[in-house]
Design a protein around this motif. Structure first.
Motif, PDB file in Angstrom:
ATOM      1  N   PHE A   4     -20.039  50.561   5.148  1.00  0.00           N
ATOM      2  CA  PHE A   4     -20.178  51.249   3.987  1.00  0.00           C
ATOM      3  C   PHE A   4     -21.335  50.236   3.274  1.00  0.00           C
ATOM      4  CE2 PHE A   4     -16.008  52.238   5.447  1.00  0.00           C
ATOM      5  CZ  PHE A   4     -15.587  53.704   5.054  1.00  0.00           C
ATOM      6  N   GLN A   5     -22.144  50.976   2.616  1.00  0.00           N
ATOM      7  CA  GLN A   5     -23.168  50.148   1.761  1.00  0.00           C
ATOM      8  C   GLN A   5     -22.892  50.577   0.305  1.00  0.00           C
ATOM      9  OE1 GLN A   5     -27.440  51.031   2.345  1.00  0.00           O
ATOM     10  NE2 GLN A   5     -27.731  48.921   2.280  1.00  0.00           N
ATOM     11  N   PRO A   6     -22.801  49.481  -0.484  1.00  0.00           N
ATOM     12  CA  PRO A   6     -22.477  49.632  -2.041  1.00  0.00           C
ATOM     13  C   PRO A   6     -23.809  50.212  -2.828  1.00  0.00           C
ATOM     14  CG  PRO A   6     -22.859  47.290  -1.326  1.00  0.00           C
ATOM     15  CD  PRO A   6     -22.787  48.072  -0.215  1.00  0.00           C
ATOM     16  N   PHE A   7     -23.078  50.781  -3.736  1.00  0.00           N
ATOM     17  CA  PHE A   7     -24.206  51.033  -5.038  1.00  0.00           C
ATOM     18  C   PHE A   7     -23.697  50.477  -6.063  1.00  0.00           C
ATOM     19  CE2 PHE A   7     -23.104  55.517  -2.914  1.00  0.00           C
ATOM     20  CZ  PHE A   7     -24.642  55.733  -2.263  1.00  0.00           C
ATOM     21  N   ILE A   8     -24.826  49.550  -6.690  1.00  0.00           N
ATOM     22  CA  ILE A   8     -24.796  48.711  -7.732  1.00  0.00           C
ATOM     23  C   ILE A   8     -25.018  49.440  -9.150  1.00  0.00           C
ATOM     24  CG2 ILE A   8     -25.381  46.700  -8.755  1.00  0.00           C
ATOM     25  CD1 ILE A   8     -23.918  46.406  -5.870  1.00  0.00           C
ATOM     26  N   ASP A   9     -24.201  49.567 -10.006  1.00  0.00           N
ATOM     27  CA  ASP A   9     -24.557  50.171 -11.408  1.00  0.00           C
ATOM     28  C   ASP A   9     -25.178  49.266 -12.163  1.00  0.00           C
ATOM     29  OD1 ASP A   9     -24.093  51.122 -13.834  1.00  0.00           O
ATOM     30  OD2 ASP A   9     -22.363  51.829 -13.560  1.00  0.00           O
ATOM     31  N   THR A  10     -26.557  49.857 -12.556  1.00  0.00           N
ATOM     32  CA  THR A  10     -27.450  49.155 -13.160  1.00  0.00           C
ATOM     33  C   THR A  10     -26.990  48.552 -14.534  1.00  0.00           C
ATOM     34  OG1 THR A  10     -28.754  50.772 -13.986  1.00  0.00           O
ATOM     35  CG2 THR A  10     -29.435  49.962 -11.866  1.00  0.00           C
ATOM     36  N   ALA A  11     -25.862  49.402 -15.062  1.00  0.00           N
ATOM     37  CA  ALA A  11     -25.421  49.012 -16.480  1.00  0.00           C
ATOM     38  C   ALA A  11     -24.607  47.886 -16.377  1.00  0.00           C
ATOM     39  CB  ALA A  11     -24.543  50.218 -16.977  1.00  0.00           C
ATOM     40  N   GLY A  31     -23.777  45.788 -13.149  1.00  0.00           N
ATOM     41  CA  GLY A  31     -24.010  45.076 -12.030  1.00  0.00           C
ATOM     42  C   GLY A  31     -22.766  45.128 -11.030  1.00  0.00           C
ATOM     43  N   GLN A  32     -21.772  45.972 -11.449  1.00  0.00           N
ATOM     44  CA  GLN A  32     -20.778  46.180 -10.627  1.00  0.00           C
ATOM     45  C   GLN A  32     -20.979  47.347  -9.281  1.00  0.00           C
ATOM     46  OE1 GLN A  32     -17.175  46.971 -12.988  1.00  0.00           O
ATOM     47  NE2 GLN A  32     -16.795  44.891 -13.232  1.00  0.00           N
ATOM     48  N   ILE A  33     -20.048  47.087  -8.353  1.00  0.00           N
ATOM     49  CA  ILE A  33     -20.240  48.206  -7.394  1.00  0.00           C
ATOM     50  C   ILE A  33     -19.427  49.487  -8.056  1.00  0.00           C
ATOM     51  CG2 ILE A  33     -19.263  48.985  -5.171  1.00  0.00           C
ATOM     52  CD1 ILE A  33     -19.328  46.061  -4.225  1.00  0.00           C
ATOM     53  N   ALA A  34     -20.080  50.597  -7.827  1.00  0.00           N
ATOM     54  CA  ALA A  34     -19.781  51.738  -8.588  1.00  0.00           C
ATOM     55  C   ALA A  34     -19.035  52.561  -7.666  1.00  0.00           C
ATOM     56  CB  ALA A  34     -20.806  52.514  -9.302  1.00  0.00           C
ATOM     57  N   GLY A  35     -19.657  52.437  -6.160  1.00  0.00           N
ATOM     58  CA  GLY A  35     -19.291  53.411  -4.900  1.00  0.00           C
ATOM     59  C   GLY A  35     -19.861  52.817  -3.803  1.00  0.00           C
ATOM     60  N   VAL A  36     -19.589  53.547  -2.546  1.00  0.00           N
ATOM     61  CA  VAL A  36     -20.320  53.151  -1.402  1.00  0.00           C
ATOM     62  C   VAL A  36     -20.674  54.385  -0.794  1.00  0.00           C
ATOM     63  CG1 VAL A  36     -19.071  51.114  -0.920  1.00  0.00           C
ATOM     64  CG2 VAL A  36     -18.068  53.499  -0.642  1.00  0.00           C
TER      65      VAL A  36
END
Length: 387
Positions: free
Chosen positions: A13-20, A22-27
């Motif tokens: 799993f590679q994370p998606f970083i929410d640019t709003a 900086g948290q992980i929003a999904g993978v």
């Protein structure tokens, strides 16, 4: 298992970083094969190899998806899961046949609203792909198109599938982040996505410059080695918040520095136009590029956009006249109607956005101001690379 697929399928799993925030929003779930020594190898080359048996790939594809759904129960409740769907299988389905991916999702117990089906290999999609995508959407699943901007990501198919998310093609994105014409292409693609209501994901973000370019493109999520490689285990949601905040602050500082340079340019332009307006009839203005190194050319148009003086360009240490463009009308150019809308007052100086000049192939800006009670328009072309 087929020898070319020798190894144990493993979902990473590679994370998606929410640019709003900086948290992980999904993978995104990605396929790996574990060899006899326990090492993990990407399965991507197998999917790209036409010699790989289709039946074996289909089994591997579904095994990875099964694992991803099973393990996603351990993920935070606000995350989404992106799984790859290859349209090469769609042509094998009977018209009324239940979709295997939706059957897997239903049996997993994962809410469809938390899942994104990422359509890969868009060039191989059959005519039935739009109908299948509609069934995905009816089930509550969101749809992403991978490698948007690559050769086969035709805009008509994007319109037909109506995706929720577009993932910029990684190779095109990384090339664009280095500057040059591809940068403008990717920005245009991102703007198109925004206008159609899609979120943008920038994948392959490996350097700070690539992150800056992703933010420039308005990416909602970023994904890449700058933050994390694909891993077996999930990261904490806030694992990259501080790291992202530092990178975001650096981006903001860069943009502020750009703004300050633009403000300095406007001050210099005000000085330049003050000098030029006192010498509008001269073919040898007193100003030189020694004082304004970004200065490309000077010319005048009438209030309707028709050029009424030669271009004055600095060559061989002096101003030289080029009359090839006399009589050409530039009213169609964005800077001209911006001047008409905002700069009719003689005192108002307008600066265009950066554009690529069709004649010289240079990236330019144009500054303009009405003179002689609005009868004439004084224009200056600026070399954007010199700023």
């Amino acid at each position: 298992m087929c020898p070319v697929l020798d190894g144990q399928p493993v979902a990473v799993f590679q994370p998606f970083i929410d640019t709003a925030n900086g948290q992980i929003a999904g993978v995104e779930a990605l396929a790996r094969l574990r060899d006899a020594q326990g090492r993990l190898h990407s399965a991507g080359p197998l999917f790209a190899d036409p010699k790989t048996p289709a039946a074996a790939l289909r089994r591997l594809d579904r095994a990875i998806r099964e694992q991803a759904f099973a393990r996603f129960h351990a993920a935070p409740a606000h995350w989404f899961l992106s799984v790859n769907i290859s349209p090469r299988w769609i042509g094998r389905l009977r018209p009324a046949q239940a979709l295997p991916s939706l059957k897997q999702l239903a049996s997993s117990g994962i809410a469809a609203q938390r899942v994104v089906f990422e359509i890969t290999e868009l060039g191989g999609a059959s005519a039935r792909l739009a109908a299948v995508a509609a069934r995905y959407r009816e089930a509550g699943v969101r749809i992403a198109i991978d490698d948007f901007g690559a050769g086969y990501s035709q805009l008509d198919r994007v319109l037909a599938l109506r995706p929720d998310i577009l993932k910029l093609d990684m190779r095109l994105f990384q090339e664009a982040a280095r500057g040059g014409p591809s940068g403008e292409v990717v920005k245009a693609l991102a703007l198109m996505a925004e206008k159609t209501g899609c979120w943008i994901i920038a994948e392959g973000v490996e350097t700070e410059a690539e992150l800056h370019f992703a933010l420039e493109c308005g990416a909602r999520f970023v994904q890449g080695y700058l933050f994390a490689k694909p891993e077996l285990e999930f990261f904490d949601s806030d694992a990259f918040v501080e790291h992202f905040a530092r990178l975001r602050d650096a981006y903001v500082q860069n943009k502020l520095a750009e703004r300050l340079r633009l403000m300095a340019l406007r001050r210099q332009l005000a000085e330049l136009f003050t000098q030029l307006k006192s010498d509008t009839q001269s073919l040898a203005p007193a100003v030189t590029p020694a004082t304004y190194p970004w200065l490309l050319r000077l010319y005048q148009c009438d209030r309707h956009g028709t050029q009424i003086t030669p271009n004055l360009e600095w060559r061989d240490g002096r101003w030289q006249a080029d009359d090839r463009y006399l009589g050409h009308n530039w009213s169609w150019r964005p800077y001209f109607y911006q001047l008409l809308a905002e700069g009719w007052d003689e005192r108002r100086l307008i600066l265009s956005n950066t554009y690529r000049d069709a004649t010289t192939n240079q990236y330019c800006l144009t500054a303009g101001q009405f003179i002689e009670d609005g009868a004439r328009l004084l224009l200056v072309d600026i070399d954007a690379s010199g700023l």
